[in-house]
Design an enzyme around this catalytic site. Sequence first.
Site, short mmCIF file in Angstrom:
data_model
loop_
_atom_site.label_atom_id
_atom_site.label_comp_id
_atom_site.label_asym_id
_atom_site.label_seq_id
_atom_site.Cartn_x
_atom_site.Cartn_y
_atom_site.Cartn_z
N GLN A 35 0.81 -1.22 0.00
CA GLN A 35 0.00 0.00 0.00
C GLN A 35 0.85 1.27 0.00
O GLN A 35 0.34 2.35 -0.29
CB GLN A 35 -0.94 0.01 1.20
CG GLN A 35 -1.88 -1.18 1.25
CD GLN A 35 -2.69 -1.33 -0.02
OE1 GLN A 35 -3.26 -0.36 -0.51
NE2 GLN A 35 -2.72 -2.53 -0.56
N ASN A 36 2.12 1.14 0.33
CA ASN A 36 3.01 2.31 0.28
C ASN A 36 3.23 2.67 -1.18
O ASN A 36 3.51 1.80 -2.01
CB ASN A 36 4.34 1.98 0.97
CG ASN A 36 5.17 3.22 1.22
OD1 ASN A 36 5.45 3.98 0.31
ND2 ASN A 36 5.58 3.40 2.46
N ARG A 37 3.16 3.94 -1.48
CA ARG A 37 3.24 4.39 -2.88
C ARG A 37 4.67 4.61 -3.37
O ARG A 37 4.90 5.02 -4.49
CB ARG A 37 2.42 5.67 -3.04
CG ARG A 37 0.93 5.34 -2.90
CD ARG A 37 0.14 6.51 -2.46
NE ARG A 37 0.45 6.82 -1.06
CZ ARG A 37 -0.27 7.60 -0.30
NH1 ARG A 37 -1.33 8.17 -0.78
NH2 ARG A 37 0.06 7.84 0.94
N THR A 76 5.31 8.72 1.66
CA THR A 76 4.59 7.88 0.70
C THR A 76 3.79 6.79 1.41
O THR A 76 3.15 5.97 0.76
CB THR A 76 5.58 7.22 -0.29
OG1 THR A 76 6.53 6.44 0.45
CG2 THR A 76 6.27 8.25 -1.16
#
Length: 158
Positions: free
Chosen positions: A38-40, A136
């Site tokens: 889920q971290n961009r 992020t």
Amino acid sequence: MIYTGFQPYINNDSRILILGSFPSVKSREEGFYYGNKQNRFWRVLAQSCDSPLPATIDEKKRLLKENGIALWDVVISCEIKGSMDKDIRNPVIADMDTLLEQYPIQHIITNGSTAQTLLQKHFPRYAERSVALPSTSPANARLNVSVWLNTLQQMISE
């Protein structure tokens, strides 16, 4: 319980150092930086480098190396429950001086306010080389991706 982060991922041609605070639980489980899907971070980095999204650790390392990017965290060990920066206790700070003496880093990007605050507190002499960017992390719902894209594209093209 005390947790230890990762060694810096860096190469002799690294010109950009991206500093996080401390690896998340998912990153520690995966064994490499920004392991939470889920971290961009990896999507933003791939887009900035005009590359496909890396799926494996080897692909992530290749993307970093090809673009002169190093990764590390300001905190190398600490007590923490979960993954939230606010829960970091008794941090041991990275030896930025030694790293920056050994490699040709021209720019430092901090990924989130905790990394920036710790860098400024412990290494104010690197303020001129550093750019604070929003986290992020999936916890940062208001991330403006264009800030990351513009900054990275400019630094990579130099």
